[in-house]
Design a protein around this motif. Structure first.
Motif, PDB file in Angstrom:
ATOM      1  N   THR A   1       0.832  -1.200   0.000  1.00 53.01           N
ATOM      2  CA  THR A   1       0.000   0.000   0.000  1.00 53.01           C
ATOM      3  C   THR A   1       0.858   1.237   0.000  1.00 53.01           C
ATOM      4  N   ILE A   2       1.863   1.232   0.840  1.00 52.62           N
ATOM      5  CA  ILE A   2       2.754   2.396   0.902  1.00 52.62           C
ATOM      6  C   ILE A   2       3.369   2.629  -0.471  1.00 52.62           C
ATOM      7  N   ALA A   3       3.838   1.549  -1.068  1.00 52.76           N
ATOM      8  CA  ALA A   3       4.533   1.691  -2.345  1.00 52.76           C
ATOM      9  C   ALA A   3       3.619   2.305  -3.393  1.00 52.76           C
ATOM     10  N   THR A   4       2.373   1.847  -3.462  1.00 47.79           N
ATOM     11  CA  THR A   4       1.502   2.354  -4.522  1.00 47.79           C
ATOM     12  C   THR A   4       1.049   3.774  -4.226  1.00 47.79           C
ATOM     13  N   THR A   5       0.898   4.136  -2.959  1.00 51.90           N
ATOM     14  CA  THR A   5       0.424   5.485  -2.678  1.00 51.90           C
ATOM     15  C   THR A   5       1.534   6.510  -2.782  1.00 51.90           C
ATOM     16  N   THR A   6       2.740   6.110  -2.427  1.00 54.74           N
ATOM     17  CA  THR A   6       3.805   7.114  -2.454  1.00 54.74           C
ATOM     18  C   THR A   6       4.375   7.315  -3.849  1.00 54.74           C
ATOM     19  N   ALA A   7       4.378   6.265  -4.662  1.00 56.25           N
ATOM     20  CA  ALA A   7       4.955   6.426  -5.997  1.00 56.25           C
ATOM     21  C   ALA A   7       3.966   7.126  -6.920  1.00 56.25           C
ATOM     22  N   PRO A   8       4.441   8.137  -7.689  1.00 55.13           N
ATOM     23  CA  PRO A   8       3.543   8.801  -8.639  1.00 55.13           C
ATOM     24  C   PRO A   8       3.054   7.798  -9.685  1.00 55.13           C
ATOM     25  N   PRO A   9       1.763   7.852 -10.028  1.00 55.71           N
ATOM     26  CA  PRO A   9       1.212   6.842 -10.920  1.00 55.71           C
ATOM     27  C   PRO A   9       1.877   6.824 -12.294  1.00 55.71           C
ATOM     28  N   ARG A  10       2.355   7.999 -12.748  1.00 54.84           N
ATOM     29  CA  ARG A  10       2.944   8.013 -14.078  1.00 54.84           C
ATOM     30  C   ARG A  10       4.258   7.247 -14.117  1.00 54.84           C
ATOM     31  N   ALA A  11       5.029   7.458 -13.071  1.00 55.37           N
ATOM     32  CA  ALA A  11       6.356   6.856 -13.079  1.00 55.37           C
ATOM     33  C   ALA A  11       6.250   5.345 -12.874  1.00 55.37           C
ATOM     34  N   LYS A  12       6.728   4.589 -13.890  1.00 51.71           N
ATOM     35  CA  LYS A  12       6.654   3.126 -13.803  1.00 51.71           C
ATOM     36  C   LYS A  12       7.785   2.576 -12.936  1.00 51.71           C
ATOM     37  N   LYS A  13       8.803   3.452 -12.733  1.00 52.03           N
ATOM     38  CA  LYS A  13       9.952   2.962 -11.954  1.00 52.03           C
ATOM     39  C   LYS A  13       9.539   2.685 -10.516  1.00 52.03           C
ATOM     40  N   LEU A  14       9.955   1.572 -10.022  1.00 49.10           N
ATOM     41  CA  LEU A  14       9.632   1.240  -8.642  1.00 49.10           C
ATOM     42  C   LEU A  14      10.645   1.905  -7.732  1.00 49.10           C
ATOM     43  N   VAL A  15      10.134   2.555  -6.727  1.00 46.93           N
ATOM     44  CA  VAL A  15      11.048   3.167  -5.774  1.00 46.93           C
ATOM     45  C   VAL A  15      10.711   2.694  -4.378  1.00 46.93           C
ATOM     46  N   GLY A  16      11.568   2.979  -3.436  1.00 45.07           N
ATOM     47  CA  GLY A  16      11.302   2.734  -2.022  1.00 45.07           C
ATOM     48  C   GLY A  16      10.970   1.288  -1.722  1.00 45.07           C
ATOM     49  N   ALA A  17       9.927   1.137  -0.885  1.00 47.22           N
ATOM     50  CA  ALA A  17       9.587  -0.197  -0.371  1.00 47.22           C
ATOM     51  C   ALA A  17       9.197  -1.155  -1.489  1.00 47.22           C
ATOM     52  N   GLY A  18       8.484  -0.625  -2.516  1.00 46.87           N
ATOM     53  CA  GLY A  18       8.060  -1.479  -3.618  1.00 46.87           C
ATOM     54  C   GLY A  18       9.244  -2.093  -4.315  1.00 46.87           C
ATOM     55  N   ARG A  19      10.236  -1.250  -4.557  1.00 51.28           N
ATOM     56  CA  ARG A  19      11.434  -1.745  -5.229  1.00 51.28           C
ATOM     57  C   ARG A  19      12.158  -2.774  -4.358  1.00 51.28           C
ATOM     58  N   ARG A  20      12.219  -2.425  -3.066  1.00 52.27           N
ATOM     59  CA  ARG A  20      12.894  -3.352  -2.154  1.00 52.27           C
ATOM     60  C   ARG A  20      12.187  -4.703  -2.143  1.00 52.27           C
ATOM     61  N   GLN A  21      10.835  -4.645  -2.257  1.00 57.88           N
ATOM     62  CA  GLN A  21      10.088  -5.900  -2.229  1.00 57.88           C
ATOM     63  C   GLN A  21      10.439  -6.756  -3.446  1.00 57.88           C
ATOM     64  N   TRP A  22      10.555  -6.110  -4.609  1.00 53.02           N
ATOM     65  CA  TRP A  22      10.890  -6.872  -5.823  1.00 53.02           C
ATOM     66  C   TRP A  22      12.281  -7.469  -5.741  1.00 53.02           C
ATOM     67  N   ILE A  23      13.175  -6.651  -5.175  1.00 56.32           N
ATOM     68  CA  ILE A  23      14.540  -7.177  -5.031  1.00 56.32           C
ATOM     69  C   ILE A  23      14.550  -8.361  -4.071  1.00 56.32           C
ATOM     70  N   GLY A  24      13.771  -8.199  -3.020  1.00 60.81           N
ATOM     71  CA  GLY A  24      13.670  -9.297  -2.048  1.00 60.81           C
ATOM     72  C   GLY A  24      13.146 -10.565  -2.701  1.00 60.81           C
ATOM     73  N   LEU A  25      12.111 -10.386  -3.524  1.00 59.58           N
ATOM     74  CA  LEU A  25      11.541 -11.553  -4.212  1.00 59.58           C
ATOM     75  C   LEU A  25      12.567 -12.206  -5.119  1.00 59.58           C
ATOM     76  N   LEU A  26      13.361 -11.331  -5.779  1.00 63.44           N
ATOM     77  CA  LEU A  26      14.401 -11.874  -6.654  1.00 63.44           C
ATOM     78  C   LEU A  26      15.409 -12.701  -5.861  1.00 63.44           C
ATOM     79  N   TYR A  27      15.733 -12.182  -4.664  1.00 63.72           N
ATOM     80  CA  TYR A  27      16.697 -12.913  -3.836  1.00 63.72           C
ATOM     81  C   TYR A  27      16.190 -14.287  -3.453  1.00 63.72           C
ATOM     82  N   VAL A  28      14.893 -14.347  -3.111  1.00 63.13           N
ATOM     83  CA  VAL A  28      14.396 -15.656  -2.661  1.00 63.13           C
ATOM     84  C   VAL A  28      13.943 -16.538  -3.822  1.00 63.13           C
ATOM     85  N   ALA A  29      13.909 -15.963  -5.029  1.00 64.83           N
ATOM     86  CA  ALA A  29      13.389 -16.729  -6.167  1.00 64.83           C
ATOM     87  C   ALA A  29      14.075 -18.094  -6.358  1.00 64.83           C
TER      88      ALA A  29
END
Lengths: 308, 419
Positions: A3-31
């Motif tokens: 929720t934080i990730a989607t509300t804080t990131a501007p909708p136009r910008a597709k780049k993931l920042v902050g917690a959202g990005r960290r979550q994806w990186i985390g998923l990659l690590y455990v993949a």
């Protein structure tokens, strides 16, 4: 977090920042780990469940039969006997392992000369594979060419060579001895880490309060080792319920099928009788039993209220 | 121009020949066959001999005995099965029943020597009147005795026992030599060994353990009970080493080969193994007798089966044809398998140890039980047969053990998918 990730990131910008990005990186690590679990556990488990609903011979076509395999299990007296024996073995071997491993853990935990050497000695059998250990013991136990019986005969302790593996009780206790020899060192190390994690000042305070060794063991050591004990117990029980190698290699389920374990029977049905579907159904039943037992153990050994 | 062609013609012809042979070589086929480890002595020899003189080639894989069935099953399921397989003959009915094998009835019957092929093999290779397996290697069960120990015990070293009473009496005399010497040996916890060497005692006395079509267990025969009593009496008199009770077959041959055993039921394979590996053991070979004489034998060995749908059928046939030739049969005999072609067996064996002739005679009249669940009934270390023999030879409850095995066997037969 999402929720934080989607509300804080501007909708136009597709780049993931902050917690959202960290979550994806985390998923990659455990993949990779997730992939391994999927490939080697979840998918085979699903396939086993699927197979268990089929008549699935080793060769030839397989076809869906619903729950017929499970119904057949209800009538399979050999499986229930095997399960009963497995339970009996599990209880005895677990008690035997703890009876040896706990004193050993207490012995090697205290600082003493040659402590590391003792630890190594006691632990060494644990690094041998079960199959190798079983082969070694099947030789030691051999009545004609082994160690125990011929040595006792040559020393004049017995007047006729005694075949340890020919009747149930000696054969069973020979296996128990072999498993304790092989596993106690591993359990000892687990228990030792538990012992070492108990704060020394608690023990000292108890000594000052006048508590004797037994009182300290009961009131401090045991309660604080609940988690370690639970781990060691679950490992021992799960390992014993899945026992196969030693019974297959040393005894072949003998004498006269009295030491058939549940896994041995699954192996027999799958790879001797080639009823793969039925073997899968037996495996599912054993899995359910094992999960239930582990849950019961965890519940029994859960941390009591108010401790810590 | 004509001149030029005349000049070039030989060269062109040569080129064509070279190209032709090249193309021919490229067209040579390779068939893949599997054999169980029991065939690791003779199989490479015959494959080599075949490959040397044939354009088409055989690629051989030797698979451990215990793994060959599951491995073949997995390979068949995955579409990577070998083109053909040399398979313990007792498995042929269940393999045929599974629908994985090529029906080779027409080809088999077209062989000019079909009628001379080992009848026991052909019987197990036949399923619902179609032929799925043909004899490849053969082994018959016989009785072997140690001549040196017979002599020491005051027995005639040239005369083996011819009935049950003589087996017991001779074993007792040899046993009396004392020390490490024992009168008799058998693997007391091995179903396969005892179907091979114990049931001929019953057959030779007129009994059986299965009906001819494999649909009924007949363990309640008095002949079985009699043969059990023979073994029990020898165990009771301590004529059998203590290790026999738990021997799952590992010592089946080794105990006799060590030179301390008077008499042991064994197989023709023992002749080759003793001659090459234990030349110091002086032994005799005779038939497995009935209670009051007569004899019988278990016809063992391998059937050759072809995987359904193989594209290398022609090569496989060519190879089998070679194995059936006098040259092929001689190679097989020389390296440990009895000939499977009765009409040329004598010729194939003529330069070999004369004791093979007894085994070959035993083979010709040998018997093999027929069942699609043979493994479950007999060979399985946990099957009813293995459990029974261990109890009746060494335990206390003979009648209970027989009744229990009879019931379990019958229920396994009744639950078999196809009969």
């Amino acid at each position: 977090m999402t929720t934080i990730a989607t509300t804080t990131a501007p909708p136009r910008a597709k780049k993931l920042v902050g917690a959202g990005r960290r979550q994806w990186i985390g998923l990659l690590y455990v993949a990779p780990a997730v992939a391994l679990v999927m490939v080697f556990f979840v998918i085979p488990l699903g396939m086993t469940a699927w197979m268990s609903l089929h008549n699935w011979p080793l060769m030839g076509d397989h076809f869906y039969i619903g729950f017929d395999n499970y119904v057949a299990i209800l009538r399979d007296t050999r499986f229930w006997n095997a399960l009963k024996f497995t339970g009996y073995y599990t209880v005895i071997v677990t008690i035997a392992i703890f009876a040896v491993a706990f004193p050993l853990a207490i012995f090697i935990e205290k600082p003493r000369p040659l402590a590391n050497l003792y630890r190594t000695f006691f632990f060494m059998p644990a690094v041998v594979g079960f199959a190798s250990a079983s082969l070694l013991w099947s030789w030691l136990l051999n009545v004609d060419s082994g160690l125990f019986s011929p040595a006792a005969y040559e020393l004049g302790l017995i007047d006729k060579k005694f075949n340890l593996l020919a009747t149930f009780q000696p054969a069973f206790w020979s296996i128990i001895a072999m498993v304790v020899w092989k596993v106690a060192g591993f359990t000892m190390i687990i228990l030792m880490t538990g012992l070492q994690s108990i704060p020394q000042d608690l023990q000292e305070a108890a000594v000052i309060d006048g508590a004797g060794p037994f009182a300290r063991f009961r009131a401090i050591t045991l309660p604080l080792m609940r988690r370690t004990l639970a781990l060691a117990l679950i490992l021992s029980v799960a390992g014993s319920i899945l026992a196969f190698d030693q019974f297959y290699i040393i005894l072949r389920g003998g004498p006269r099928n009295q030491t058939l374990t549940a896994v041995y029977w699954i192996f027999n049905q799958s790879f001797v009788s080639f009823k793969l579907g039925y073997g899968a159904a037996l495996s599912m039943v054993l899995l359910v039993i094992l999960v239930a037992l582990s849950l019961v153990q965890l519940w029994l050994l859960r941390k009591p209220e108010g401790l810590d | 121009m004509r001149n030029l062609i005349a000049k070039l013609a030989p060269k062109l012809a040569l080129t064509a020949a070279v190209l032709g042979s090249g193309l021919g070589a490229a067209a040579a086929d390779t068939a893949n066959i599997w054999v169980r480890a029991d065939g690791s002595n003779f199989m490479p020899k015959i494959v080599d001999a075949y490959n040397k003189v044939h354009k088409d080639q055989i690629k051989l894989d030797i698979i451990p005995n215990a793994e060959i069935i599951p491995k073949y099953g997995a390979a068949a399921a995955g579409g990577t099965a070998p083109d053909a397989l040399s398979l313990d003959l007792i498995y042929t009915p269940s393999f045929a029943a599974s629908g994985q094998l090529e029906d080779i009835t027409d080809w088999a019957k077209s062989l000019p020597y079909f009628a001379s092929l080992s009848p026991a093999h052909v019987k197990t290779g036949t399923y619902k009147d179609h032929i799925y397996g043909l004899p490849f290697s053969a082994d018959a069960s016989v009785l072997i005795w140690n001549k040196k120990l017979f002599k020491q015990a005051g027995l005639d070293p040239e005369k083996g026992p011819t009935n049950w009473a003589e087996i017991a009496a001779d074993a007792e005399k040899v046993n009396a030599l004392g020390g490490n010497i024992k009168g008799f040996y058998f693997s007391g916890n091995c179903g396969g060994c005892n179907i091979f060497t114990f049931t001929p005692l019953i057959w030779a006395s007129g009994g059986d353990i299965l009906s001819a079509d494999g649909s009924k267990a007949t363990l309640d025969s008095p002949q079985l009970r009699g043969a059990i009593d023979l073994y029990r009496s020898m165990v009771k008199k301590d004529l059998v080493p203590a290790g026999a009770q738990t021997d799952t077959g590992a010592n089946f041959f080794a105990a006799f080969a060590a030179g301390n055993i008077g008499i042991s039921p064994s197989g023709a394979f023992a002749i080759g193994a003793l001659n090459t590996q234990y030349p110091n053991v002086d032994y005799g070979v005779t038939f497995l007798p009935g209670k009051d004489g007569g004899w019988s034998s278990f016809a063992g060995g391998d059937n050759f089966v072809v995987t359904k749908g193989t594209k290398k059928l022609a090569v496989v046939k060519e190879f089998l044809d070679f194995a059936y030739s006098l040259e092929g049969q001689t190679i097989l005999a020389k390296y440990g398998s009895l000939p499977v072609r009765g009409d040329i067996a004598k010729d194939a064996l003529k330069d070999l140890d004369p004791r093979y002739q007894i085994a070959a005679e035993a083979m010709a009249k040998g018997k093999t039980p027929y069942s699609v669940v043979f493994n479950d009934l007999i060979n399985s270390a946990n099957g009813p047969w293995t459990q029974m023999i261990n109890e009746v030879f060494f335990g206390d409850d003979v009648d209970g053990a027989i009744a229990n095995a009879q019931e379990t066997m019958q229920s396994i037969i009744d639950q078999a998918p196809q009969k």
